[in-house]
Design an enzyme around this catalytic site. Structure first.
Site, short mmCIF file in Angstrom:
data_model
loop_
_atom_site.label_atom_id
_atom_site.label_comp_id
_atom_site.label_asym_id
_atom_site.label_seq_id
_atom_site.Cartn_x
_atom_site.Cartn_y
_atom_site.Cartn_z
CB CYS A 223 -14.28 3.02 -30.19
SG CYS A 223 -13.51 2.98 -31.80
CD GLU A 224 -14.63 3.26 -22.70
OE1 GLU A 224 -15.00 2.20 -23.22
OE2 GLU A 224 -14.36 3.39 -21.51
N GLY B 221 0.78 -1.23 0.00
CA GLY B 221 0.00 0.00 0.00
C GLY B 221 0.81 1.28 0.00
N1 LLP Z 1 -1.01 -7.33 -0.66
C1 LLP Z 1 -2.27 -7.59 -1.02
C2 LLP Z 1 -3.01 -8.65 -0.35
C3 LLP Z 1 -2.86 -6.84 -2.05
O1 LLP Z 1 -4.11 -7.10 -2.41
C4 LLP Z 1 -2.12 -5.82 -2.70
C5 LLP Z 1 -2.72 -5.01 -3.74
C6 LLP Z 1 -0.79 -5.60 -2.29
C7 LLP Z 1 -0.28 -6.37 -1.26
C8 LLP Z 1 0.10 -4.57 -2.93
O2 LLP Z 1 -0.33 -3.27 -2.82
P1 LLP Z 1 0.61 -2.10 -3.37
O3 LLP Z 1 1.87 -2.09 -2.54
O4 LLP Z 1 0.90 -2.38 -4.78
O5 LLP Z 1 -0.20 -0.85 -3.19
N2 LLP Z 1 -5.08 -1.80 -9.39
C9 LLP Z 1 -4.83 -0.78 -8.38
C10 LLP Z 1 -4.09 -1.34 -7.21
C11 LLP Z 1 -4.81 -2.51 -6.60
C12 LLP Z 1 -4.01 -3.15 -5.52
C13 LLP Z 1 -4.65 -4.42 -5.08
N3 LLP Z 1 -3.95 -5.10 -4.05
C14 LLP Z 1 -4.05 0.38 -9.00
O6 LLP Z 1 -3.73 0.31 -10.18
O7 LLP Z 1 -3.82 1.37 -8.33
#
Ligand code: LLP
Length: 415
Positions: free
Chosen positions: A367-368, A257
């Site tokens: 196309c969006e 996160g």
């Molecule tokens: N651990 C778990 C259980 C997760 O579900 C995720 C991300 C992470 C770690 C890693 O999170 P990060 O460090 O990358 O923030 N598609 C979205 C992000 C979705 C993240 C989902 N889970 C975007 O493009 O911002």
């Protein structure tokens, strides 16, 4: 100097260079659109994370479990394997991919949501994988899968709980709390009142409860810090309660996160303070842990990748100016099309600075209407054949790309 310049991205003679390779030359050699990743930048990002946790006392391991959903490129996985990383996998296919890249089962944790018995059967073909339970109801499915595969040894399990607090850069990426900021009920993890009972049930079944996990959301900035550390407090308190109830945990997993910087004005999440806070709380709670775990996705990958696209023509319509490029967001960098709040800096790689800047929208070939990489950006006027670079394209871009309009997904290169 531009705010995004650093060791990976540099400007020389007004052209963009990626780890000392000219963006234009890479585009020429490999074609566009093209994802370009930098192994060195991934390693730098990993190093900064390790440094943040370096005050950890001897005897407390800090595991970096790469959230491979961010980008499952086999070359990246191999790079992180060599660096002693672990893996956070969220589907049986991700588990398979990690095994193929060379990760041992013991270094993979599977965290699934809305999981079927068949999913568990696929995962348990690798019985050393740690299974992170996201719902009490998953236990029965896990047991059925274990029986079907006649797995005798104790499967190592962990519990993903929802501490009641979460943060993300937009409502769709908040993953803890009862509801997200737009009111969507949050599906992840076990509510507080179910955690102890779940541990007891897992133990009674002969499984080995090894850890407690939380993941609060994605894309944190400095403003999120107070809420995030409150959730750290809750996690440590919960681990203390479990210990009192006889569950000596091996690890606490704080998830991912912690966001990198996507835009100039964004105040970066204070990673060193976060790490120090976790280490301090874990130590003073005397939990007897062997390890703490973090699951970086964006931190490692986002800033280590760019997408190169080519300008086909400049179009004017009703006073709007467009750089029409040979790629579509959904097929390459879908984040701005999916999340209103997502922003990717765009650089005119063929002419980074200088001249008169124009207000221009970078439009894709799908196309969006929402297929725009950036709206009304100020850039030195691009021309036909110029290369533009979409930054921060290393995480959640290729992994979320689709074939919408039957367009191809671009090639990737790892420098
Ligand atoms: N651990 C778990 C259980 C997760 O579900 C995720 C991300 C992470 C770690 C890693 O999170 P990060 O460090 O990358 O923030 N598609 C979205 C992000 C979705 C993240 C989902 N889970 C975007 O493009 O911002």
């Amino acid at each position: 100097m531009n705010w995004w310049e650093g060791e990976f991205l540099r400007v020389k003679n007004n052209k963009l260079y990626l780890e000392s390779r000219s963006a234009e030359q890479l585009a020429e050699k490999y074609g566009t659109p093209l994802y370009v990743y930098s192994r060195q930048q991934i390693l730098r990002n990993l190093r900064s994370l390790r440094e943040a946790f370096s005050p950890a006392p001897a005897g407390l391991e800090v595991r970096m479990a790469y959230a491979m959903k961010a980008n499952p490129h086999p070359g990246l996985l191999k790079t992180l394997l060599k660096e002693d990383c672990w893996i956070d996998a969220v589907s049986p296919a991700e588990v398979e991919m990690a095994i193929r890249a060379g990760f041992t089962e013991e270094r993979i944790m599977f965290t699934g949501t809305s999981i079927s018995q068949e999913d568990f059967e696929q995962v348990l073909k690798h019985p050393g994988v740690i299974v992170n339970i996201d719902a009490y109801e998953q236990i029965a499915l896990l047991e059925a899968a274990r029986k079907r595969l006649r797995i005798k040894g104790p499967v190592r399990v962990s519990v993903r709980w929802n501490p009641g607090l979460g943060r993300g850069f937009c409502s769709k990426t908040v993953t803890a709390g009862d509801r997200s900021s737009d009111g969507t009920p949050i599906k992840f993890g076990l509510e507080d009142s179910l955690v102890l009972g779940t541990f007891k049930r897992l133990k009674n079944l002969g499984l080995k409860p090894a850890g407690l996990h939380q993941h609060l959301g994605s894309g944190w900035t400095e403003e999120d810090f107070p809420v995030i550390i409150k959730a750290v407090d809750r996690m440590v308190k919960k681990a203390g309660e479990l210990k009192k109830a006889g569950f000596q945990l091996e690890f606490l997993d704080f998830g991912g996160g912690f966001g990198p910087k996507y835009r100039e004005e964004q105040r970066l999440f204070p990673l060193p303070e976060y790490a120090a806070y976790i280490l301090d709380r874990v130590e003073s709670a005397k939990l007897g842990l062997k390890a703490i775990v973090v699951e970086p996705g964006k931190h490692l990958l986002a800033g280590a990748g760019v997408l190169l696209v080519r300008v086909e023509y400049i179009k004017k319509s009703y006073g709007n100016l467009f750089a029409c490029v040979n790629a579509g967001t959904y097929n390459t960098v879908p984040r701005p099309a999916i999340y209103e709040e997502a922003y990717h800096e765009i650089v005119n790689a063929s002419r980074v600075n200088g001249g008169k800047k124009v207000k221009i929208t970078i439009a894709g070939h799908l196309c969006e209407t929402g297929d725009v990489f950036g709206v009304e950006r100020m850039l030195p006027l691009p021309q036909r054949g110029y290369i533009l670079a979409v930054l921060m394209a290393g995480a959640y871009c290729r992994s979320m790309a689709s074939h919408f309009n039957l367009r191809d997904i671009p090639r990737e290169i790892l420098l």
